[in-house]
Design an enzyme around this catalytic site. Structure first.
Site, PDB file in Angstrom:
ATOM      1  N   CYS A 257       0.798  -1.226   0.000  1.00 35.65           N
ATOM      2  CA  CYS A 257       0.000   0.000   0.000  1.00 35.65           C
ATOM      3  C   CYS A 257       0.829   1.273   0.000  1.00 35.65           C
ATOM      4  O   CYS A 257       0.516   2.231  -0.690  1.00 35.65           O
ATOM      5  CB  CYS A 257      -0.966  -0.004   1.171  1.00 35.65           C
ATOM      6  SG  CYS A 257      -0.150  -0.242   2.763  1.00 35.65           S
TER       7      CYS A 257
ATOM      8  N   HIS B  30      -2.669   0.614   6.858  1.00 34.80           N
ATOM      9  CA  HIS B  30      -2.884   0.822   5.440  1.00 34.80           C
ATOM     10  C   HIS B  30      -2.487   2.256   5.104  1.00 34.80           C
ATOM     11  O   HIS B  30      -2.421   3.127   5.974  1.00 34.80           O
ATOM     12  CB  HIS B  30      -4.359   0.577   5.104  1.00 34.80           C
ATOM     13  CG  HIS B  30      -4.630   0.491   3.644  1.00 34.80           C
ATOM     14  ND1 HIS B  30      -3.949  -0.355   2.794  1.00 34.80           N
ATOM     15  CD2 HIS B  30      -5.532   1.151   2.868  1.00 34.80           C
ATOM     16  CE1 HIS B  30      -4.408  -0.213   1.568  1.00 34.80           C
ATOM     17  NE2 HIS B  30      -5.368   0.698   1.574  1.00 34.80           N
TER      18      HIS B  30
ATOM     19  N   ASP C  27      -7.933   4.895  -3.371  1.00 37.68           N
ATOM     20  CA  ASP C  27      -7.038   3.860  -2.833  1.00 37.68           C
ATOM     21  C   ASP C  27      -6.422   3.091  -3.991  1.00 37.68           C
ATOM     22  O   ASP C  27      -7.026   2.174  -4.526  1.00 37.68           O
ATOM     23  CB  ASP C  27      -7.825   2.918  -1.917  1.00 37.68           C
ATOM     24  CG  ASP C  27      -6.884   1.997  -1.156  1.00 37.68           C
ATOM     25  OD1 ASP C  27      -5.672   1.956  -1.485  1.00 37.68           O
ATOM     26  OD2 ASP C  27      -7.352   1.316  -0.223  1.00 37.68           O
TER      27      ASP C  27
END
Lengths: 671, 302
Positions: free
Chosen positions: A417, A461, A477
């Site tokens: 991420c 995250h 995202d």
């Protein structure tokens, strides 16, 4: 007592067997600290314990003042050498432990044994400075039982008690103390923060979210199973992909490393419009030694948790560093608009890129812009690139070179991420779109037993936010474009087969084991929720429900309950010490009836039988003779006629007593 | 008052004058299946009491005069070879009787004393290997001269315990003694006294003693008395558990004589001096140790 002969041996004040048990208890009490103090000190303590055991068995004499003084100085020096100080949480405890051990070298009187026992109780308390888990409490309760058993043995003259007996007595004493402990816990007025301020050196290194992010420097992300926080939703529970827990927001990028940059609390309050169904939840946050509070995007600024503020980039900040578990309630709205207008300063901060880093990424963005794409189209173009080209999600990415974004986007194309959000945000900024990196947690796993959700460090995250005109900050995202499973489900499902998670993090396992873990987690959650989080607010809330508000009420309730408890105990003890005569109803009735005679000085002597007394009464008060005879015969019948108490005879006695009282009154009236 | 026993006591009282209390205690002792020790100077009516008891209760009576040369066989009996029949035959001694008066027991040698005391305890006699039961009821009434007289073997303390009660007769009151002098001879009076009870009835009454209720409150009183003697520094040792049992049984018998089926504190007080007196050993004679009456005054009835 002070001048015991030098030949005094252990056996004269503490039997050798008791001494060995005493040392074992000491080991039990000190043991949890051994992991927290320097190993050299642990060895020294163990050596003293072993020496004392041997000295007790062989009746060695205790060392002289010179030796003991030297040892004490050495102990101080050792602690100073290890910590650079002799007070504070760690150093202070280390000093206490070595001193308790050294106390053994001068333990040659009963008084010393007592002092050492009380020191052990104190050492028990110090464990709570380091750990407040359930097992700590359980362990220390057991240790308290053991210490109390030692205290009992030390006070027992003659042959040592069997360990089972002294342990049972110790256990019963501790059990008797528990209600008082609970009472004090609930009623004693809570002060904000811990009872004594924890020194600042506690928990110096803790993992968790960081205030920096540098994706290119991580070759292998070690996933931690450590708990971040627990959540209990009140009502609707959003699906995992909507549980973005906002944490630190990064504005500054030097081409390699992201940092917070923008002052978190700017004068501009964040502008929010919220909509949709509100999510209400309660978080028990593990201490992370930072200010961040986590809330689902985006918390309602009108219903912030107590003692918290909202920063201009939408994250929650506590007023104090979170050093102990913190319980807070928050309300979030899934639909929101943030920063409809962007200030110049914010826009500058959100588009700033180092001039010469990552040229290829910059070129790509400029190419998109040159194609005439608008902001929204550029966002889509970047996401399509991640989605359609050969990008992989992995926890073991290759290291990146001098221009990490370029290397990632055009060479390695492997990462997690942080890599994706970093690269995406860079691209956006290169295209002139305000963008920032947001870190926090995503998802969280449900505890099937307790109906609450557990968010661990492995759920950490990073994602991006871009600012589009009229729409404000939008969450994007990019990881979801590469590994939708990470967002939809959890980390484990996003990884390829050969790169499976460590055992502890695997979420599918044997059901029973999973259930057990869930139950344990639930127990911990309740412990945190009701015991550790029992601070001033919770106390006020709970006791307010039964009408106790304010310190005065609390102190009053505490005093009354303690006095009642102690009083009841005292009455019980007195009752037990008294002979059982009070329970003899026949005797009581007899004595009551005779009170009227006592006024005239006519008393039954202690050794005088009832009949003898009755005839004496009949002699002195002939007018009462008949009533007295009835009284004494019914008394004898009630008290002596049967082996078991006789209700009918007792009634007869009461009747006779009434008759006697009547007769006594009638005869007295004329005089 | 139990009518049968009242009748018996009335009968006795006509013979032994002015000693109602002693007669009652003796009766209670007999009912409690105990034995009686009478300690007094000669000539105060000990033998008359024993004779009267056996006569009124319809019991067989034997008297043994203890002397320093009395042998155990003289009491228990002896086997004699009978030439006519060609074998030994046991001739039972005077102890094979329902009422035995052992007169001046402390004149005999300890060996003879213990032969008697063993028979009293066991209620049977072992002679030459054969065990012979003694008749029922069996009641020994021993008399003893005060220990300070010369030529006596005082009963050892452990043996004194075998007697449920110890009484002393004392001189009769003046009126009683006057009647004694005026009226006819006691012995001839005895001859025409009719028995009031029979042995079967007596055995039934003895069985009834054990059924007299001692309530918990009363047991507490017994315990208080016993514990007091154990705590008191004036005694070498306090009353034994056996003494406690004896006290209870005597009190039960006393209650039965009084016509009740439960014991009250006064029953205990009535028998306590007779039961405890000879069982309590003062540390120093006549000094420091309270009398049984003083004990009764000192111990509160719980």
């Amino acid at each position: 007592m002070a001048t015991l002969p030098a030949t005094t041996t252990a056996a004269t004040y503490l039997h050798t067997a008791s001494l060995l048990r005493f040392l074992a208890v000491m080991l039990l009490v000190l043991a949890p600290h051994f992991a927290r103090i320097p190993w050299g000190e642990t060895l020294a303590i163990l050596a003293v314990l072993a020496w004392r055991a041997e000295a007790g068995r062989r009746r060695w004499r205790m060392p002289g003042k010179l030796v003991r003084g030297t040892l004490t100085i050495l102990a101080f020096a050792g602690v100073w050498w290890s910590y650079g100080r002799i007070n504070g949480q760690h150093a202070g405890v280390a000093l206490l432990l070595i001193m308790v051990a050294l106390k053994l070298t001068e333990m040659d009187q009963r008084r010393d044994v007592m002092v050492t026992v009380f020191l052990l109780y104190f050492v028990c308390v110090t464990h709570f400075l380091f750990s407040q888990e359930i097992w700590t409490l359980a362990y220390l309760l057991l240790a308290t039982v053991a210490i109390t058993a030692t205290l009992i043995e030390a006070n027992h003259a003659g042959e040592p008690l069997p360990p089972a007996l002294s342990l049972r007595r110790g256990g019963s004493l501790v059990l008797q103390a528990l209600p008082l402990m609970l009472l004090m816990f609930v009623l004693f007025p809570r002060v904000p923060g811990p009872l004594w301020g924890l020194p600042s050196d506690s928990g110096a290194s803790r993992s968790g979210l960081s205030d920096k992010m540098s994706p290119g420097d991580i070759a292998s992300l070690i996933m931690s199973d450590e708990l971040a926080f627990r959540v209990r939703f009140d009502g609707t529970v959003p699906p995992p992909r909507e549980r973005y827990w906002r944490g630190p927001v990064f504005w500054d990028f030097d081409g390699r490393e992201w940092s917070e940059g923008m002052p978190a609390l700017s004068q501009n309050p964040v502008v929010l419009e919220v909509g949709g169904e509100p999510l209400r939840y309660e978080v028990v946050l593990e201490p992370h030694r930072a200010l961040w509070l986590f809330a689902i995007d985006v918390p309602d600024p009108r219903q912030l948790p107590t003692e918290s503020r909202m920063a201009m980039d939408g994250r929650l900040l506590a007023e104090r560093v979170v050093r102990e578990r913190l319980l807070y309630k928050a309300v979030s709205y899934p639909r929101y608009r943030m920063d409809g207008e962007l200030s110049d300063r914010a826009r500058r901060a959100a588009t700033r890129l180092p001039r010469d880093a990552n040229p290829r990424a910059r070129a790509l963005a400029e190419r998109w812009r040159a194609q005439g794409l608008d902001d929204a189209a550029i966002v889509q173009a970047a996401l399509s690139m991640f989605r359609q080209q050969e990008f992989f999600y992995t926890l073991k990415p290759p290291l990146l070179g001098r221009d990490p974004v370029d290397d990632f986007l055009f060479e390695t194309r492997r990462g997690f991420c942080e890599h994706y959000s970093s690269a995406f945000t860079s691209l956006m900024r290169a295209a002139g779109i305000p963008a920032r990196v947001v870190t926090g947690y995503l998802g969280g796993r449900k505890n099937e037993v307790g109906e609450h959700y557990v968010v661990r460090q492995s759920d950490a995250h990073a994602w991006s936010e871009v600012w589009l005109p009229d729409q404000g900050w939008l969450r994007v995202d990019p990881t979801g474009a590469v590994a939708p499973n990470r967002v939809e489900q959890d980390l484990g499902s996003a990884l390829s087969l050969e790169e499976s998670l460590p055992l502890g993090l695997r979420r599918s396992g044997v059901d029973a084991w999973a259930r057990l873990q869930a139950s344990w987690d639930l127990a911990n959650a309740q412990w945190n929720r009701w015991v550790l989080a029992y601070g001033p607010e919770l106390q006020e809330e709970i006791l307010g429900k039964i009408g106790l508000t304010g310190w005065r009420d609390l102190m009053l309730a505490l005093t009354i309950s303690l006095a009642t408890a102690v009083g009841l105990f005292g009455l019980l003890a007195i009752r037990r010490a008294l002979p059982a005569r009070n329970q003899d109803q026949a005797l009581a009735a007899w004595r009551r009836a005779l009170k009227v005679l006592a006024r005239d000085g006519l008393l039954q002597h202690p050794g005088e039988g009832p009949r003898a007394f009755a005839s004496r009464v009949a002699e002195q008060r002939p007018e009462l003779a008949l009533a007295m005879r009835r009284l004494v015969e019914s008394y004898l019948a009630a008290r002596y006629r049967d082996a078991q108490p006789d209700a009918a005879a007792l009634l007869g006695l009461r009747e006779a007593a009434r008759g006697f009282a009547h007769a006594a009154r009638r005869k007295r009236a004329p005089t | 008052m139990n009518p049968e026993l009242q009748g018996a006591l009335d009968s006795l009282g006509r013979i032994v004058l002015g000693k109602d209390r002693q007669l009652r205690l003796a009766m209670a002792c007999l009912l409690a299946r105990g034995h009686l020790l009478i300690e007094d100077v000669p000539g105060v009516g000990k033998t008359t009491l024993a004779l009267a008891l056996s006569r009124v209760l319809g019991l067989a009576f034997q008297r043994v005069q203890f002397t320093s040369d009395l042998l155990p066989a003289d009491i228990l009996g002896v086997s004699i070879f009978e030439r006519d029949h060609g074998h030994f035959r046991f001739h039972p001694g005077p102890i094979f009787s329902q009422v035995v008066l052992a007169d001046e027991i402390n004149r005999a040698s300890p060996k003879t004393q213990s032969a008697l005391l063993e028979a009293m305890e066991e209620r049977q006699v072992s002679v030459e290997g054969a065990t012979r039961g003694l008749p029922e009821p069996f009641f020994v009434l021993a008399t003893q001269n005060p220990a300070d007289q010369i030529g006596v073997f005082p009963l050892p303390e452990s043996q004194l315990d075998r007697f449920l009660m110890r009484l002393s007769m004392g001189f009769p009151p003046r009126a009683a003694e006057r009647a004694l002098l005026l009226e006819e001879d006691r012995r001839s009076m005895l001859a025409h006294t009719e028995p009031v009870l029979d042995p079967e009835r007596l055995l039934a009454l003895q069985a009834e003693v054990g059924k007299v209720v001692t309530a918990p409150a009363l047991v507490d009183y017994l315990l208080a008395l016993v514990e007091y003697t154990r705590r008191h520094s004036g005694f070498k040792q306090g009353l034994s558990p056996r003494a406690g049992l004896a006290l209870r049984r005597a009190a039960q018998a006393w209650a039965l004589v009084d016509g009740r089926h439960s014991v009250i504190p006064e029953d205990v007080q009535a028998v306590f001096p007779a039961v405890a007196g000879h069982r309590l050993l003062p540390v120093e004679r006549e000094r420091g140790a309270p009398t049984p009456e003083a004990i009764l005054n000192a111990v509160a009835i719980p």
